[in-house]
Design an enzyme around this catalytic site. Structure first.
Site, mmCIF file in Angstrom:
data_model
loop_
_atom_site.group_PDB
_atom_site.id
_atom_site.type_symbol
_atom_site.label_atom_id
_atom_site.label_comp_id
_atom_site.label_asym_id
_atom_site.label_seq_id
_atom_site.Cartn_x
_atom_site.Cartn_y
_atom_site.Cartn_z
ATOM 1 N N LYS B 98 57.557 38.440 32.056
ATOM 2 C CA LYS B 98 56.413 38.686 32.370
ATOM 3 C C LYS B 98 55.350 37.660 32.075
ATOM 4 O O LYS B 98 55.159 37.143 30.881
ATOM 5 C CB LYS B 98 56.021 40.033 31.378
ATOM 6 C CG LYS B 98 54.429 40.141 31.558
ATOM 7 C CD LYS B 98 54.156 41.429 30.512
ATOM 8 C CE LYS B 98 52.297 41.439 30.356
ATOM 9 N NZ LYS B 98 51.979 42.246 29.226
ATOM 10 N N GLY B 159 44.285 45.655 25.227
ATOM 11 C CA GLY B 159 43.881 46.456 24.061
ATOM 12 C C GLY B 159 42.416 46.855 23.836
ATOM 13 O O GLY B 159 42.143 47.623 23.005
ATOM 14 N N GLY B 186 45.022 47.939 29.350
ATOM 15 C CA GLY B 186 43.632 48.626 29.577
ATOM 16 C C GLY B 186 43.687 50.014 29.538
ATOM 17 O O GLY B 186 42.482 50.498 29.182
#
Lengths: 68, 256
Positions: B98, B159, B186
């Site tokens: 990622k 967050g 989100g």
């Protein structure tokens, strides 16, 4: 000789290889999940025995931690 | 796209879960299990020589047969992200990554320029790149063209729990890209995850919403259901929105 491990200065024996360094640090070199970079270059496990460190080598030893 | 597939691996669950910020290791383990997620993210950090907790995240996730998705969180340059990806591949034996290249500490918004550069190099180096990116259709399209295995636009800042702040962009991204579309970051509560899925996303990656919930394990269950419900609703096809009513009961045969 002096090297840096994870940002901290450490005195180690001359031309120590990565495998032996891990043992000195009480890290099992055969354990899964850790990786080593020297001077920003990843050294594969298969080369830990053969890779000797030099004075002022910058060693990073990393593992997986909790992340998002 | 009925199956959820990343790099030739098919997954039953469309929920990807983070492993950070739980009250403790036990709750994390229970929450991950309850979520039904088959992919879990981890970060790569320096080994602490003083750490005697004996908690080995890598071993735990591997024992459970989970796909481990390392991230490059905390990297501000393509150069750092590339090194982190290479360390992760060596440490964890996975080419999945990622890619996160942060542009600003306060918003944690991605640095698109650095992200594209890192993604390009890593794809060339044989990584399966899952980029965390802005909810910008053009960036997502570029990432797909580079050869990323998925695109992972944020719903809102990491967050923040603000949900899907720009559902219209997510919809446009859905139309533009063929690779799996995963909303990453989100999500604040179950309905946010459902909305992402209803928009046609292939998956949702979340962490804080579960980890910092009052009851993380229960929230993990809610997220599992929300992702499933949202997916089903997307496949079922929602009715169009109208300003005025249309009676659902018959208009004939009324008593007079």
């Amino acid at each position: 000789m002096k090297i840096r491990i994870n940002g901290e200065a450490k005195e180690v024996r001359l031309n120590i290889n990565i495998h032996d360094l891990l043992i000195v640090l009480e890290l099992n070199p055969t354990q899964a999940g850790i990786a080593v970079a020297v001077d920003r270059e990843v050294i594969p496990k298969t080369k830990w025995q053969a890779t000797e460190l030099r004075e002022n080598s910058e060693v990073e030893i990393i593992r997986a931690v909790q992340g998002g | 796209m009925q199956e959820f597939k990343i790099a030739d691996q098919t997954y039953t669950s469309r929920l990807l879960i983070g492993t950070a910020g739980y009250p403790n290791f036990h709750i994390m383990t229970e929450a991950i299990t309850t979520s039904g997620a088959e992919i879990a993210t981890v970060s790569m950090r320096r080994v602490k020589f003083t750490d005697s907790s004996g908690e080995n995240l890598f071993a735990l996730l591997r024992e459970r047969g989970m796909t481990i998705l390392p991230n490059t969180a905390g990297c501000f340059t393509a150069k750092d992200a590339i090194l982190t990806a290479n360390l992760a591949r060596e440490a964890l034996g996975t080419s999945l990554i990622k890619v996160e290249v942060i542009g600003d500490e306060e918003t944690l918004f991605p640095d698109v320029e650095q992200l594209l550069s890192a993604a390009e190099t890593l794809v060339k180096d044989g990584f399966t790149v899952l980029p965390y990116c802005n909810d910008d259709p053009i960036t997502c399209k570029k990432l797909e063209d580079i050869g990323c295995a998925a695109v992972m636009p944020l719903g809102a800042p990491i967050g923040s729990g603000m949900g899907i702040r720009n559902p219209y962009n997510i919809q446009i991204i859905r139309d533009l890209v063929q690779v799996p579309l995963i909303v990453d970051a989100g999500v604040g509560t179950a309905s946010d995850a459902a909305i992402a899925m209803e928009l046609g996303c292939d998956g949702v990656l979340l962490n804080t919403a579960v980890a910092k919930a009052h009851r993380p394990v229960l929230m993990a269950e809610a997220m599992k259901k929300a992702v499933e419900a949202g997916r089903a609703a997307f496949l079922a096809g929602r009715i169009p929105r109208k300003l005025y009513a249309t009676a659902s009961s018959p208009q004939t045969g009324m008593i007079e």
